[in-house]
Design an enzyme around this catalytic site. Structure first.
Site, PDB file in Angstrom:
ATOM      1  CD  GLU A   1      -1.628  -2.469   1.468  1.00  0.00           C
ATOM      2  OE1 GLU A   1      -0.484  -2.642   1.937  1.00  0.00           O
ATOM      3  OE2 GLU A   1      -2.428  -3.410   1.278  1.00  0.00           O
TER       4      GLU A   1
ATOM      5  CG  HIS B   1     -10.648  -6.725   8.598  1.00  0.00           C
ATOM      6  ND1 HIS B   1      -9.606  -7.248   9.314  1.00  0.00           N
ATOM      7  CD2 HIS B   1     -10.369  -6.983   7.300  1.00  0.00           C
ATOM      8  CE1 HIS B   1      -8.745  -7.816   8.486  1.00  0.00           C
ATOM      9  NE2 HIS B   1      -9.189  -7.669   7.258  1.00  0.00           N
TER      10      HIS B   1
HETATM   11  C1  LIG Z   1      -2.298  -4.499   4.502  1.00  0.00           C
HETATM   12  C2  LIG Z   1      -3.431  -5.298   3.970  1.00  0.00           C
HETATM   13  N1  LIG Z   1      -3.781  -5.135   2.681  1.00  0.00           N
HETATM   14  C3  LIG Z   1      -4.789  -5.852   2.171  1.00  0.00           C
HETATM   15  C4  LIG Z   1      -5.470  -6.748   2.928  1.00  0.00           C
HETATM   16  C5  LIG Z   1      -6.611  -7.565   2.353  1.00  0.00           C
HETATM   17  N2  LIG Z   1      -6.213  -8.980   2.246  1.00  0.00           N
HETATM   18  C6  LIG Z   1      -6.599  -9.873   3.162  1.00  0.00           C
HETATM   19  S1  LIG Z   1      -5.982 -11.394   2.846  1.00  0.00           S
HETATM   20  C7  LIG Z   1      -5.228 -10.856   1.442  1.00  0.00           C
HETATM   21  C8  LIG Z   1      -4.469 -11.812   0.579  1.00  0.00           C
HETATM   22  C9  LIG Z   1      -3.064 -11.918   0.931  1.00  0.00           C
HETATM   23  O1  LIG Z   1      -2.486 -12.896   0.130  1.00  0.00           O
HETATM   24  P1  LIG Z   1      -1.387 -13.864   0.692  1.00  0.00           P
HETATM   25  O2  LIG Z   1      -0.438 -13.101   1.541  1.00  0.00           O
HETATM   26  O3  LIG Z   1      -0.827 -14.595  -0.465  1.00  0.00           O
HETATM   27  O4  LIG Z   1      -2.187 -14.841   1.662  1.00  0.00           O
HETATM   28  P2  LIG Z   1      -3.301 -15.940   1.287  1.00  0.00           P
HETATM   29  O5  LIG Z   1      -4.627 -15.276   1.443  1.00  0.00           O
HETATM   30  O6  LIG Z   1      -3.058 -16.437  -0.074  1.00  0.00           O
HETATM   31  O7  LIG Z   1      -3.137 -16.999   2.327  1.00  0.00           O
HETATM   32  C10 LIG Z   1      -5.456  -9.506   1.243  1.00  0.00           C
HETATM   33  C11 LIG Z   1      -4.940  -8.729   0.120  1.00  0.00           C
HETATM   34  C12 LIG Z   1      -5.084  -6.869   4.281  1.00  0.00           C
HETATM   35  N3  LIG Z   1      -5.714  -7.711   5.120  1.00  0.00           N
HETATM   36  N4  LIG Z   1      -4.057  -6.158   4.769  1.00  0.00           N
END
Ligand SMILES: Cc1ncc(C[n+]2csc(CCOP(=O)(O)OP(=O)(O)O)c2C)c(N)n1
Ligand SMILES: [Mg+2]
Lengths: 366, 336
Positions: free
Chosen positions: A69, A138
């Site tokens: 971000e 959240h």
């Molecule tokens: C700083 C932040 N940005 C965006 C999000 C929204 N978000 C929640 S889970 C996720 C996916 C993250 O992907 P990854 O790290 O590959 O984990 P996975 O869900 O595949 O286990 C996102 C973008 C968040 N929780 N925190």
């Protein structure tokens, strides 16, 4: 469409659709406008606010973002300095906290520091989560953090029409504008002008009139305040209700004038009460209309603890219309029995459906 | 068992351990299946991020750790928490928002922790847990404890600045730290190739290790023995003061990002991709390998299953019977 025809045939959209329509129109009108966001091109399209845009405008202008971000916010600021007009979107306010550094240190200040030569025309859309046990990280409504910073403009729509109009106003603005969308306001339905009409970022809208009390609300709490105001009106207590809409720059002339008449002020916002939006309004109004006040101004906001996930805790956490009725009733000196009667009726209506999902009556159209 | 006395870093997995790895994966699978089955009852009123398909990553890594070793997890924390020995009842109660939950109902599914098991914290802000884990490794070093710390993160979190800052710190101070990168190819619905540049080499994410001074390990994330052994090597290095490691495991999420359903209809996964990975199911694959090796007969597995089912039923019944937190407790513990 001529005005008369428009009025006779209301065009009902929800706020999420209105945002998407406004975004598409802004992009058609100005090729410098582009969208950046995690999930901006995915099948859910940020709660439906960006769906279909990538199909129309392509991946150069509707850009999927890495989970980075602060990085992509800085990139957006750089592009804005070079003449582009990015719209950034975060699915939760909390994710933008990682970008606070760029927003506060660069976006907010670069115009000032450069003596007005740099411009960072940037729209940052943030979504406030609520419900379904989302819990502490959240669901935060952190508008006061942004509104604290000179150089940022901050707006919070509470209706479909404002969601579109304020977005278009923000896109036209030559500086950074933080648009904070409450997730439950996305469901608010109402008439939305089909034309891309930008609303100036210039202050409150009066939604109800009355001489007994002045009520100022923001965002989703405007919907709760409307329910409270209407219930009170049925009992003969009439309030001036203002939806604040624009938190910075803060324009309070109409509200001060109202308090001079009513002598009473209640604020209802989506954030924590301490150091919050209500605190600022009370401070300013009190300073300007001190001699008109007939009762101590009251603030309604979130209690002084993080949002708990468990429904029993979250139910007590969020103020609703019964609490607003009780507060206003108290400030205007309504008899306790009369207040209790309305409070119990509203509470029973609300308790009939789960409290951690949006109440059906709050979808409008308004 | 992991051999921690050897100076060469060959780590072998004996037969009882292989059986235990299977049981632990099967248990996590059954628990999450039960969550999925009951989620529609709308009594677990919080978001859930299931790790069905990714059990080998959680079990292979955590099985190489001791209770005093600390892990930090993410929004997708069930598997890590359970594999590390987190209390099942406290987890299920937390999902139900009950006072007996590990957070007393305050956190929900994304904030699981269990101090007794060394589950230090789970954090739902992407990447945010990783420096917390480095802090645990720093403490082990400062207090001269023989413990290691582990941060789980995804291919999405890999993009966050703070993850790189934390790895730089761990590398600089040679901390007993292991970064476990679970590459499941997606961040929500966005594939990694839309978020990261194409990188040369067979291990496109291993450059992270080189940049930050970490030893690099890689394992097939659906092969629990391979994960266990790679993790074992990283743990040996960390415990003997040889500094931090990166372990990249390639794996795949079967169900939707958030929620309990299939999501192939959304069309964000290439046609056939899910089926290919389901064919590589870590639980089924391990079962087959154990059967072939003559280590697992039907009776043994049935006994495992029924013990697991009993434990799950008890945990859900206990969660059901437990009280909700009382509203008047909400202001407790705001300040330390
Ligand atoms: C700083 C932040 N940005 C965006 C999000 C929204 N978000 C929640 S889970 C996720 C996916 C993250 O992907 P990854 O790290 O590959 O984990 P996975 O869900 O595949 O286990 C996102 C973008 C968040 N929780 N925190
Ligand atoms: Mg991922």
């Amino acid at each position: 469409m001529p005005d008369a025809a428009r009025q006779s045939a209301p065009r009902i959209l929800d706020a999420a659709d209105a945002i998407r329509e406004g975004t598409a129109q802004a992009m058609r009108a100005d090729e410098r406008v582009f969208v950046m966001g995690e999930g901006a091109t995915d099948p859910k399209g940020v709660f439906g606010t960006t769906t279909g845009l990538v199909q129309e405008f392509g991946t150069d202008r509707v850009m999927e973002m890495p989970v980075a971000e602060n990085g992509w916010t800085g990139v957006a600021i750089g592009a804005a300095l070079c003449g582009q007009r990015p719209i950034l979107v975060h699915q939760r306010v909390e994710f933008s906290l990682l970008a606070m550094e760029q927003l506060v240190n660069n976006a907010a200040k670069i115009h000032y520091v450069s003596g007005g030569r740099h411009r960072a025309p940037l729209v940052v859309r943030l979504v406030v989560g609520r419900g379904w046990g989302q819990g502490p990280a959240h669901s935060q409504s952190l508008e006061a953090l942004f509104a604290h910073i000179p150089g940022l403009k901050v707006a919070m729509p509470s209706s479909a029409a404002d969601a579109k109009g304020l977005l278009l106003g923000a896109v036209q603005d030559d500086g950074p504008v933080i648009l904070i969308e409450h997730r439950w306001v996305h469901y608010a339905r109402g008439h939305v002008d089909p034309e891309p009409i930008a609303m100036p970022l210039d202050g409150p809208r009066q939604l109800r009139s009355g001489d007994d009390c002045t009520v100022v609300s923001t965002s989703y709490m405007t919907l709760e305040a409307l329910q409270a105001a209407d219930a009170l009106a049925a009992a003969g207590c009439n309030v001036d209700l203002f939806d604040l809409r624009v938190l910075r720059p803060l324009k309070l002339d109409a509200i001060v004038a109202s308090v001079r008449r009513t002598g009473r002020l209640v604020t209802v916002d989506t954030g924590h009460a301490t150091y919050g939006i209500g605190a600022e309004i009370v401070a300013r109004v009190t300073a300007e209309a001190f001699s008109s006040l007939r009762a101590a101004p009251q603030r309604i906001g979130l209690p002084e603890h993080p949002t708990p996930s468990a429904r029993t805790l979250a139910e007590a956490y969020y103020p609703r219309s019964p609490k607003i009725v009780a507060t206003i009733g108290d400030v205007v000196g309504m008899p306790k029995a009369a207040i209790d009667e309305i409070v119990h009726r509203l509470a029973a209506e609300r308790d009939a459906v789960p409290l951690d999902i949006p109440h059906p009556s709050f979808k409008g159209p308004f | 068992m992991t051999d921690t006395t050897t100076t060469t870093l060959s780590v072998v997995t004996d037969e009882p351990t292989r059986l235990e790895l299977f049981r632990s994966m099967l248990r996590i699978r059954r628990i999450e299946e039960e969550i999925a089955r009951r989620y529609g009852e709308q009594r677990m009123r919080c978001p859930v991020h299931l790790s069905v398909g990714q059990e080998a990553a959680a079990v292979g890594t955590c099985s190489a750790l001791r209770p005093t070793d600390q892990i930090v997890s993410t929004h997708r924390c069930h598997g890590h928490y359970l594999a590390k020995g987190g209390d099942l009842r406290a987890m299920i109660a937390e999902l139900y928002g009950k006072a007996t939950g590990c957070c007393g109902g305050r956190g929900g599914s994304m904030h699981l922790f269990d101090p007794a098991a060394g589950v230090l914290a789970s954090v739902p802000i992407v990447g945010s847990n990783v420096p917390i884990g480095v802090g645990a490794a720093l403490t082990a070093k400062q207090r001269r404890r023989p413990d290691v710390a582990v941060a789980f993160f995804g291919d999405g979190a890999f993009e966050e600045g703070v993850v790189h800052e934390a790895a730089n710190f761990a590398g600089c101070h040679r901390l007993p730290m292991i970064f476990v990168l679970e590459n499941n190819l997606y961040s929500v619905y966005t594939p990694v190739d839309q978020r990261q540049p194409a990188r040369a080499g067979e291990q496109p994410m291993a450059g992270f290790a080189q940049t930050h001074g970490l030893a690099a390990e890689h394992a097939d994330g659906n092969d629990v023995v391979a994960v266990h052994e790679a993790m074992g090597r990283a743990v040996v290095r960390a415990r003997r003061g040889d500094g931090p490691s990166l372990l990249v495991v390639d794996t795949y999420r079967f169900l939707e990002h958030c929620g309990a359903s299939d999501d192939d209809h959304l069309g964000y996964r290439p046609v056939g991709e899910l089926a290919t990975w389901r064919d590589r199911c870590p639980v089924a694959g391990t079962r087959a390998a154990l059967r072939d090796a003559g280590l697992l007969d039907v009776a043994t597995e049935l006994a495992m299953e029924s013990a697991i089912v009993r434990e799950i039923d008890e945990a859900f019944a206990a969660a059901d019977a437990a009280p909700y937190p009382a509203a008047h407790t909400a202001m407790e513990a705001v300040h330390a």
